[in-house]
Design an enzyme around this catalytic site. Structure first.
Site, mmCIF file in Angstrom:
data_model
loop_
_atom_site.group_PDB
_atom_site.id
_atom_site.type_symbol
_atom_site.label_atom_id
_atom_site.label_comp_id
_atom_site.label_asym_id
_atom_site.label_seq_id
_atom_site.Cartn_x
_atom_site.Cartn_y
_atom_site.Cartn_z
ATOM 1 N N VAL A 38 0.797 -1.241 -0.038
ATOM 2 C CA VAL A 38 -0.153 -0.029 -0.074
ATOM 3 C C VAL A 38 0.899 1.123 -0.021
ATOM 4 O O VAL A 38 1.797 1.351 0.898
ATOM 5 C CB VAL A 38 -0.849 -0.064 1.037
ATOM 6 C CG1 VAL A 38 -1.691 1.247 1.446
ATOM 7 C CG2 VAL A 38 -1.760 -1.144 0.892
ATOM 8 N N THR B 187 3.184 -2.071 4.089
ATOM 9 C CA THR B 187 3.212 -0.548 3.671
ATOM 10 C C THR B 187 4.284 -0.483 2.784
ATOM 11 O O THR B 187 5.282 -1.206 2.581
ATOM 12 C CB THR B 187 3.147 0.267 4.848
ATOM 13 O OG1 THR B 187 4.840 0.075 5.295
ATOM 14 C CG2 THR B 187 2.293 0.136 6.022
ATOM 15 N N ASP B 188 4.149 0.593 1.963
ATOM 16 C CA ASP B 188 5.536 0.988 1.303
ATOM 17 C C ASP B 188 6.322 1.730 2.370
ATOM 18 O O ASP B 188 6.086 1.826 3.507
ATOM 19 C CB ASP B 188 5.293 2.197 0.213
ATOM 20 C CG ASP B 188 6.181 2.139 -0.994
ATOM 21 O OD1 ASP B 188 7.429 1.639 -0.752
ATOM 22 O OD2 ASP B 188 5.805 2.592 -1.845
ATOM 23 N N SER B 189 7.664 1.953 2.003
ATOM 24 C CA SER B 189 8.730 2.512 2.801
ATOM 25 C C SER B 189 8.193 3.483 3.752
ATOM 26 O O SER B 189 7.543 4.477 3.279
ATOM 27 C CB SER B 189 9.790 3.158 1.988
ATOM 28 O OG SER B 189 10.414 3.527 2.827
#
Length: 559
Positions: free
Chosen positions: A235, A282-284
């Protein structure tokens, strides 16, 4: 309820028993640790051990290093971990995503330019073989963003197309190729990049589509790939305001959050409407697109409460871990929600058979092997696209175009060995018999002030090679000219035969519409440069198909 026997986990009774048994054996500190996917670079085992001691993580992303180094580090990390680790990497274009000596097979847009989804299967197969050879079991790929906005600075060559159906077909083949090697995939970047022209590394970007348009485009891609068995979804820090308000009419504009923090988008859209049963990461979490949305101490808890199961990286991972643990202890995040997230993480590991001892069938010899390099050459030959050919300059013969002025734009040192494209391309052309003059920026005024007749005597052909890199943290990657009058821009297209080749972005025609012969190569690897020269001199034909609109919807770029 999590159905562990259904897609994407498909666990049998033994696997389900392992998940439940392992979950019940973990302390709350260990459960919270499983939610974290950390990042590690370098060669220091003591630093790796120290990081894992401070945070009992569920996964680690190793930054690219020599394959043998990564393999040793993975083995060491697993030897001190209580639970086998998810070992992840951006396996978007080949084994080079984790092994610096791995194969740089092709960018996603290069693969799509072949117009044959089978090349995406080969990409997945190579990523799976080379990834497994160094211990990787989790790919942060495929990128399923749809390149609607040619100005987007982050998607560019990482997207398959501006056509949702093509994105789905190629991504599905990539999945088929990599999953047979027991490497999980992560569809990214939900709910979809490629609409905005900004970068979520630096700002919470916006997907402005209506719910109806989103369903027909990004929704179509995600739903079909979920049904096909995608393991996880990544996401992004991307807001989807119209859908957020459709799912929660009480939301005010100022309350809309990036998807990674949005219960409406993760739970309401991804889980409930699309029916995704797998793990969400999650993305970074070091990106500004996440960090600017609320106070940092609240972010890990908000991500988990939104429905995310795993937290990627972090601004300061130890602080983020401490803040999430504190949120659980204070009841801000329920133990039930933590158990739910950890169950999915453990189920993902069981689906990859990390809970079992299986024979190692992936030798290091797979990394960068000649067979994979041959396949990358085949892909390059099929992908390179002749976009404009208004002057019939091609093929370029030494007899007619002996003296070549080579103007290289950008040229970040992106080759694995550090070689710049200008040196490699110049050498290749000279071996073909051309006399090549490399443009000297200090003499840029010569192109502006010298007599045209004199320049015509010096040069039979001007060849532009654009190698302007696209990626995170740079919001405007366009052609850049020397700031002296008109620099080295192609103002002599009507006086000296001119060819423009872009080795990265397929959208350079927006800035050089006057060029009559234009070629897209989609990648700056040595293999692609070799294939380009083959086509330039006529040894092989141009057969690539435009996977996006290279004319950028701008009047006159196709003339």
């Amino acid at each position: 309820m999590i159905n562990l026997s259904a897609k994407p986990f498909c666990l049998n009774e033994r696997g389900i028993a392992w998940v439940n048994g392992m979950l019940s054996s973990l302390s709350i500190e260990e459960k919270v640790g499983q939610i974290f996917n950390l990042v590690f670079s370098g060669n220091d085992d003591s630093a790796l051990a120290s990081m894992m001691k401070r945070i009992p993580c569920g996964g680690i992303t190793f930054r690219a290093n020599k394959g043998e180094v990564i393999r040793r580090q993975v083995d060491f990390a697993n030897s001190i971990a209580k639970i086998p680790l998810l070992i992840s990497a951006n396996l978007e274009s080949g084994g080079s995503g984790i092994a610096s000596d791995g194969t740089d097979y092709a960018s996603q847009i290069e693969v799509a330019a072949t117009d044959e989804p089978g090349y995406a299967y080969i990409l997945g197969d190579i990523c799976g073989k080379e990834g497994r050879a160094v211990g990787c079991n989790y790919a942060f790929a495929p990128v399923v963003d749809i390149l609607f906005n040619w100005r987007n600075p982050i998607v560019n060559t990482r997207s398959y197309s501006d056509d949702p159906q093509k994105v789905f077909l190629f991504a599905k083949e990539y999945m088929n190729g990599i999953k047979k090697h027991k490497v999980a995939v992560s569809l990214k970047h939900f709910p979809g990049d490629g609409v905005d022209e900004r970068d979520q590394h630096l700002v919470s970007s916006v997907n402005s589509l209506s719910p109806e348009d989103w369903d027909k485009t990004f929704g179509y891609v995600y739903k079909n790939l979920i049904d096909a068995g995608a393991d996880t979804v990544m996401v992004g820090h991307i807001m989807l305001p119209e859908y957020s308000k459709r799912l929660n009419p009480d939301l005010k504009d100022e309350d809309i959050l990036p998807a990674s923090l949005s219960k409406e988008i993760v739970t309401g859209l991804l889980r409930d409407r699309l029916g995704f049963n797998g793990a969400v990461i999650t993305d970074s979490a070091s990106m500004t697109g996440l960090g600017c949305a609320m106070k940092r101490k609240d972010i890990p808890a908000a991500c988990v409460n939104a429905g995310c199961d795993m937290f990627l990286f972090g601004r300061n991972a130890e602080e983020d871990y401490s803040n999430l643990l504190d949120a659980v202890q204070r009841g801000v995040v329920s133990v039930h929600r933590i158990d739910e997230a950890v169950t999915r993480i453990l189920a993902l590991k069981a689906s990859l058979q990390l809970n079992e001892v299986v024979p190692d069938e992936y030798p290091l010899d797979y990394v960068g092997c000649p067979r994979h390099v041959e396949k990358s050459m085949d892909c390059a030959q099929k992908a390179i696209t002749l976009v404009k050919n208004k002057e019939n300059i091609l093929p370029v013969s030494v007899d007619k175009y002996k003296n070549v002025l080579l103007i290289v734009l950008g040229d970040e040192p992106s080759f694995r060995g550090g070689t710049r494209i200008k040196d490699y391309l110049k050498d290749k052309l000279e071996k073909e018999g051309f006399m090549v003059t490399l443009f000297n920026p200090e003499k840029s005024m010569d192109l502006i002030s010298d007599k045209v007749a004199d320049l015509q005597k010096k040069y039979d052909l001007i060849l532009y090679a654009a190698n302007v890199a696209y990626g995170g943290n740079d919001t405007c990657n366009r052609l850049k000219w020397i700031p002296s009058a008109c620099g080295e821009s192609p103002q002599l297209v009507n006086d000296i035969p001119t060819i423009f080749a872009s080795f990265l972005s397929p959208f350079c025609l927006a800035d050089v519409p006057m060029v009559k012969t234009y070629i897209n190569c989609y990648n700056d690897s040595r293999v692609v440069v070799d294939a380009f020269v083959d086509k330039l001199v006529g040894r092989t034909p141009f057969v690539g198909k435009n996977p996006v609109d290279p004319f950028c919807g701008i009047w006159g770029t196709d003339l």
